[in-house]
Structure formats: C-alpha cells, structure tokens
Design a protein around this motif. Sequence first.
Motif, PDB file in Angstrom:
ATOM      1  N   ASP A 120       0.828  -1.203   0.000  1.00  0.00           N
ATOM      2  CA  ASP A 120       0.000   0.000   0.000  1.00  0.00           C
ATOM      3  C   ASP A 120       0.864   1.256   0.000  1.00  0.00           C
ATOM      4  OD1 ASP A 120      -2.745   0.856  -0.017  1.00  0.00           O
ATOM      5  OD2 ASP A 120      -2.424   1.690   1.976  1.00  0.00           O
ATOM      6  N   LEU A 121       2.084   1.162   0.577  1.00  0.00           N
ATOM      7  CA  LEU A 121       3.015   2.294   0.587  1.00  0.00           C
ATOM      8  C   LEU A 121       3.771   2.421  -0.739  1.00  0.00           C
ATOM      9  CD1 LEU A 121       4.520   1.944   4.202  1.00  0.00           C
ATOM     10  CD2 LEU A 121       2.957   3.721   3.395  1.00  0.00           C
ATOM     11  N   GLY A 122       3.632   1.433  -1.617  1.00  0.00           N
ATOM     12  CA  GLY A 122       4.275   1.515  -2.925  1.00  0.00           C
ATOM     13  C   GLY A 122       5.621   0.839  -3.022  1.00  0.00           C
ATOM     14  N   ALA A 123       5.898  -0.122  -2.150  1.00  0.00           N
ATOM     15  CA  ALA A 123       7.183  -0.821  -2.167  1.00  0.00           C
ATOM     16  C   ALA A 123       7.089  -2.131  -2.948  1.00  0.00           C
ATOM     17  CB  ALA A 123       7.638  -1.113  -0.737  1.00  0.00           C
ATOM     18  N   THR A 124       8.241  -2.619  -3.380  1.00  0.00           N
ATOM     19  CA  THR A 124       8.364  -3.967  -3.933  1.00  0.00           C
ATOM     20  C   THR A 124       8.764  -4.884  -2.795  1.00  0.00           C
ATOM     21  OG1 THR A 124       9.001  -3.172  -6.126  1.00  0.00           O
ATOM     22  CG2 THR A 124       9.619  -5.432  -5.558  1.00  0.00           C
ATOM     23  N   VAL A 125       8.033  -5.988  -2.605  1.00  0.00           N
ATOM     24  CA  VAL A 125       8.205  -6.803  -1.401  1.00  0.00           C
ATOM     25  C   VAL A 125       8.733  -8.190  -1.730  1.00  0.00           C
ATOM     26  CG1 VAL A 125       7.042  -7.815   0.604  1.00  0.00           C
ATOM     27  CG2 VAL A 125       6.363  -5.551  -0.231  1.00  0.00           C
ATOM     28  N   LEU A 126       9.822  -8.549  -1.061  1.00  0.00           N
ATOM     29  CA  LEU A 126      10.332  -9.912  -1.024  1.00  0.00           C
ATOM     30  C   LEU A 126      10.018 -10.446   0.372  1.00  0.00           C
ATOM     31  CD1 LEU A 126      12.400  -7.950  -2.708  1.00  0.00           C
ATOM     32  CD2 LEU A 126      13.875  -9.970  -2.720  1.00  0.00           C
ATOM     33  N   SER A 127       9.491 -11.654   0.456  1.00  0.00           N
ATOM     34  CA  SER A 127       9.097 -12.167   1.765  1.00  0.00           C
ATOM     35  C   SER A 127       9.346 -13.661   1.822  1.00  0.00           C
ATOM     36  CB  SER A 127       7.623 -11.851   2.039  1.00  0.00           C
ATOM     37  OG  SER A 127       7.273 -12.155   3.378  1.00  0.00           O
ATOM     38  N   THR A 128       9.594 -14.176   3.034  1.00  0.00           N
ATOM     39  CA  THR A 128      10.074 -15.547   3.167  1.00  0.00           C
ATOM     40  C   THR A 128       9.082 -16.475   3.850  1.00  0.00           C
ATOM     41  OG1 THR A 128      11.113 -15.342   5.363  1.00  0.00           O
ATOM     42  CG2 THR A 128      12.389 -14.574   3.463  1.00  0.00           C
ATOM     43  N   THR A 129       9.226 -17.749   3.503  1.00  0.00           N
ATOM     44  CA  THR A 129       8.584 -18.845   4.200  1.00  0.00           C
ATOM     45  C   THR A 129       9.590 -19.985   4.269  1.00  0.00           C
ATOM     46  OG1 THR A 129       6.796 -20.489   4.126  1.00  0.00           O
ATOM     47  CG2 THR A 129       7.580 -19.641   2.021  1.00  0.00           C
ATOM     48  N   ARG A 130       9.488 -20.815   5.293  1.00  0.00           N
ATOM     49  CA  ARG A 130      10.381 -21.973   5.377  1.00  0.00           C
ATOM     50  C   ARG A 130       9.851 -23.160   4.587  1.00  0.00           C
ATOM     51  NH1 ARG A 130      10.957 -22.735  11.668  1.00  0.00           N
ATOM     52  NH2 ARG A 130       8.753 -22.159  11.479  1.00  0.00           N
ATOM     53  N   SER A 131       8.609 -23.057   4.104  1.00  0.00           N
ATOM     54  CA  SER A 131       7.984 -24.165   3.386  1.00  0.00           C
ATOM     55  C   SER A 131       7.529 -23.706   2.006  1.00  0.00           C
ATOM     56  CB  SER A 131       6.780 -24.696   4.173  1.00  0.00           C
ATOM     57  OG  SER A 131       6.044 -25.622   3.416  1.00  0.00           O
ATOM     58  N   ARG A 132       7.978 -24.392   0.986  1.00  0.00           N
ATOM     59  CA  ARG A 132       7.607 -24.035  -0.383  1.00  0.00           C
ATOM     60  C   ARG A 132       6.091 -24.096  -0.571  1.00  0.00           C
ATOM     61  NH1 ARG A 132      10.881 -23.573  -4.512  1.00  0.00           N
ATOM     62  NH2 ARG A 132      12.548 -24.648  -3.354  1.00  0.00           N
ATOM     63  N   GLU A 133       5.427 -24.975   0.180  1.00  0.00           N
ATOM     64  CA  GLU A 133       3.974 -25.122   0.062  1.00  0.00           C
ATOM     65  C   GLU A 133       3.226 -23.885   0.543  1.00  0.00           C
ATOM     66  OE1 GLU A 133       6.009 -27.477   1.368  1.00  0.00           O
ATOM     67  OE2 GLU A 133       5.948 -28.689  -0.488  1.00  0.00           O
ATOM     68  N   ARG A 134       3.872 -23.030   1.335  1.00  0.00           N
ATOM     69  CA  ARG A 134       3.195 -21.853   1.887  1.00  0.00           C
ATOM     70  C   ARG A 134       3.480 -20.585   1.077  1.00  0.00           C
ATOM     71  NH1 ARG A 134       3.577 -21.616   8.354  1.00  0.00           N
ATOM     72  NH2 ARG A 134       1.975 -20.042   7.907  1.00  0.00           N
ATOM     73  N   ALA A 135       4.179 -20.711  -0.028  1.00  0.00           N
ATOM     74  CA  ALA A 135       4.506 -19.534  -0.838  1.00  0.00           C
ATOM     75  C   ALA A 135       3.244 -18.853  -1.355  1.00  0.00           C
ATOM     76  CB  ALA A 135       5.417 -19.926  -1.999  1.00  0.00           C
ATOM     77  N   GLY A 136       2.203 -19.627  -1.600  1.00  0.00           N
ATOM     78  CA  GLY A 136       0.959 -19.048  -2.088  1.00  0.00           C
ATOM     79  C   GLY A 136       0.317 -18.092  -1.097  1.00  0.00           C
ATOM     80  N   GLU A 137       0.550 -18.315   0.213  1.00  0.00           N
ATOM     81  CA  GLU A 137       0.028 -17.411   1.227  1.00  0.00           C
ATOM     82  C   GLU A 137       0.662 -16.024   1.088  1.00  0.00           C
ATOM     83  OE1 GLU A 137       0.791 -19.299   4.946  1.00  0.00           O
ATOM     84  OE2 GLU A 137      -0.041 -21.212   4.247  1.00  0.00           O
ATOM     85  N   LEU A 138       1.917 -15.995   0.689  1.00  0.00           N
ATOM     86  CA  LEU A 138       2.610 -14.719   0.496  1.00  0.00           C
ATOM     87  C   LEU A 138       2.101 -14.024  -0.766  1.00  0.00           C
ATOM     88  CD1 LEU A 138       6.251 -15.856   1.397  1.00  0.00           C
ATOM     89  CD2 LEU A 138       4.570 -14.749   2.881  1.00  0.00           C
ATOM     90  N   THR A 139       1.943 -14.776  -1.830  1.00  0.00           N
ATOM     91  CA  THR A 139       1.417 -14.201  -3.068  1.00  0.00           C
ATOM     92  C   THR A 139       0.023 -13.625  -2.853  1.00  0.00           C
ATOM     93  OG1 THR A 139       2.684 -15.838  -4.337  1.00  0.00           O
ATOM     94  CG2 THR A 139       0.911 -14.681  -5.490  1.00  0.00           C
ATOM     95  N   ALA A 140      -0.767 -14.304  -2.017  1.00  0.00           N
ATOM     96  CA  ALA A 140      -2.146 -13.875  -1.782  1.00  0.00           C
ATOM     97  C   ALA A 140      -2.246 -12.507  -1.128  1.00  0.00           C
ATOM     98  CB  ALA A 140      -2.876 -14.910  -0.926  1.00  0.00           C
ATOM     99  N   VAL A 141      -1.226 -12.099  -0.370  1.00  0.00           N
ATOM    100  CA  VAL A 141      -1.259 -10.776   0.271  1.00  0.00           C
ATOM    101  C   VAL A 141      -0.456  -9.749  -0.513  1.00  0.00           C
ATOM    102  CG1 VAL A 141      -1.730 -11.651   2.584  1.00  0.00           C
ATOM    103  CG2 VAL A 141       0.658 -11.346   1.852  1.00  0.00           C
ATOM    104  N   GLY A 142      -0.047 -10.098  -1.731  1.00  0.00           N
ATOM    105  CA  GLY A 142       0.582  -9.119  -2.608  1.00  0.00           C
ATOM    106  C   GLY A 142       2.089  -9.163  -2.702  1.00  0.00           C
ATOM    107  N   VAL A 143       2.730 -10.148  -2.060  1.00  0.00           N
ATOM    108  CA  VAL A 143       4.192 -10.244  -2.114  1.00  0.00           C
ATOM    109  C   VAL A 143       4.637 -10.444  -3.565  1.00  0.00           C
ATOM    110  CG1 VAL A 143       6.169 -11.686  -1.474  1.00  0.00           C
ATOM    111  CG2 VAL A 143       4.448 -11.061   0.253  1.00  0.00           C
TER     112      VAL A 143
END
Length: 340
Positions: free
Chosen positions: A181-204
């Motif tokens: 929302d502030l206009g940044a490009t976001v890289l974000s981590t998970t320890r499980s490849r199966e949970r990467a979709g949770e990050l994509t879902a919030v805009g990562v």
Amino acid sequence: MGQSTAAGEATPATMRAVVVARPGGLDALEIKEIPVPERKPGWVRIRVKAFGVNESEVTTRKGEADADVTYPRVPGIEGVGVVDQADVDSGLWPGQQVATMMGGMGRSYDGSYAQYLTVPSEQVIPLDTSLPWDVVGALPEMLQTAYGSLTISLGLQVGQTLLIRGGTSTVGLSAATIAKDLGATVLSTTRSRERAGELTAVGVDHPLVDDGTLADQVRELVPDGVDAALELVGCSVLADTLRAVRRHGTVCFTGALAGQWTLPDFSPFMIPRGVRLTSYDGQAADLPADVFARQLRAIAEGRLKVPVAKVYHGLEQVRDAHADLESGTTPGKHVVVLAG
C-alpha cells in the motif's frame, strides 16, 4: 475531573475473565468471576468485544515473559470494544468503538482476556467502522507493530525494495500488505515451499523459501541488495539478513520467531560496512487514529487483506486458541470474539 459513564444498562459488579494464577500449561488459563475493574482518573474502561491471541500471551502463561509480568494476571496485550466509562475531557464517549494495545496491559496490569478492561486514555485509539469485531480484533497489535517497524524504524518509501524475513507470521503478512500500500516492492520468506501461495495472496512480489541462508537469493533478484529488511525470525539469521541489504540500507529487528533474541558474542563488525541496524518496540501512539482509519477503509474496500487464521467464540475457547497458536499449523491471526 468529571467522568462519562455508559448510559442504559448498568455495568455489572463482576465479570468473567481468563486468569493465570501461576505459570503453566493450557490448564493455567482459568475462567473466573472477578470484580469489574475500577477506572482511575486518566484511564478508560472498555467493554471488550474481541481480542487477538499473541505469542506474548503464551510466554506470559508459561512464565517465560520479562520480569514486569506479575501473577495472578489477566493476559491480553490488545483488544477492541466500546467505551464504558471515561473522563469527560478525554474526547471519548460511552459506546464509542475503540482499540487498545501494549503499554503494559496483560503484563504489569490486567489485559483483554475479560469482559472489561481499563487502560490509560493515551493508549486508546477511537474507531468508526462497520467491519465485524472478528476482523477488527485481529488488527491492533499486528498493525501497530508492522506499521511502526516500516515507518518509524525503516522509513520505507515509495519505490523501495523490502525484505520481510518471517513472512508468514501475522506481523509479516500484515507488513506485506502495508508495504504494498506504501508503494514498495516486497520480497518475503517462508520456510515451506507449500506456503509460498500465502505470500502471493497478500501481494508479495517475490516469495522466497528460507533455508537459513537468504542473502544470495535476494541478491539474485536485487543485485545491490534491498533498501530495507524487516527481521522477524531473530538473531539466528540476523547476520545473513544484514548481508541482503544494500549499502546505506537498514535492517529493523522486530521479532524472534525462532526464539533467539540476543547474540552471545556480538561484535559491531558483524554489521556490513555502510548497513544500518535498528529495532522496533513500539506503543499504541505509533499507530495514529487516522492511519488506523485508513487501514480500516482499505480493508473494507478490499485493498488490504487481514490474515485471520481462526475465530473463536467466548472465553471458553481461549485454551483452544493458545493450543492452535503454539502448533503453528494455521497461519494468520487467532481472534477471540465475546458475545454481547
């Protein structure tokens, strides 16, 4: 100094609350009938509608919190509800929607795991929203920590790159939505490849699988290093996070999901040349009412997503919320809603 008191139905003399008499397991969370707290001058009494369940309350229940926690104690570092009683000059009135968090609540004085609580007036954020209490109850500590870390400690700007280490935590998910929302490009981590979709879902923009060494992955995407990094995993990976940041970039240490809060043999020379290291440990005032209002509008309009893991109904389900939070199997915020 006068006071403004809730009209209509009188406030009862006693209330139900979850009390930790002494540290222990889930059975240390006992529901008891205790007196409704008396309001001191300069404080506000709130009728609690919902509250989030946090790692801080788990450590309080286990007796692993800082020395400022005394027992018996009603836990709860955040809560939302309506004003029951306030000073007439406080700018607050009975029935007004409010949120509160931090500032010693649930630690040095009784917190939100109850039908009523009292807090200093400067710790109260007025609200005006039609969002349901289970959504609003997920927000105070999560938004305050995420927003304060990104703005006060990191000074995140439009167009910058942000790394969130510990991205599937509630603060990590919230920080991602705020940063976008502030206009940044976001890289974000998970320890499980199966949970990467949770990050994509919030805009990562770039979900990353964290195997303990992340700097090389980050620099493949951003060769000079990211502008800012939010450290939520802890000191066990801090050196690697520092290596992922560009010269004159900043790392903010906010949490330690992995449990390591300190470095046994810290040397300032572990910080790469030109990289800045700061921390965040904020209070309610770090989330101004107008900022909270903007976040509420963004949620109502669908521009921000609230990472709610599960909603529990009544104090009887607080033990279930603690158990689910400790299991770590359901990402997002665990929220308890009270009837009435």
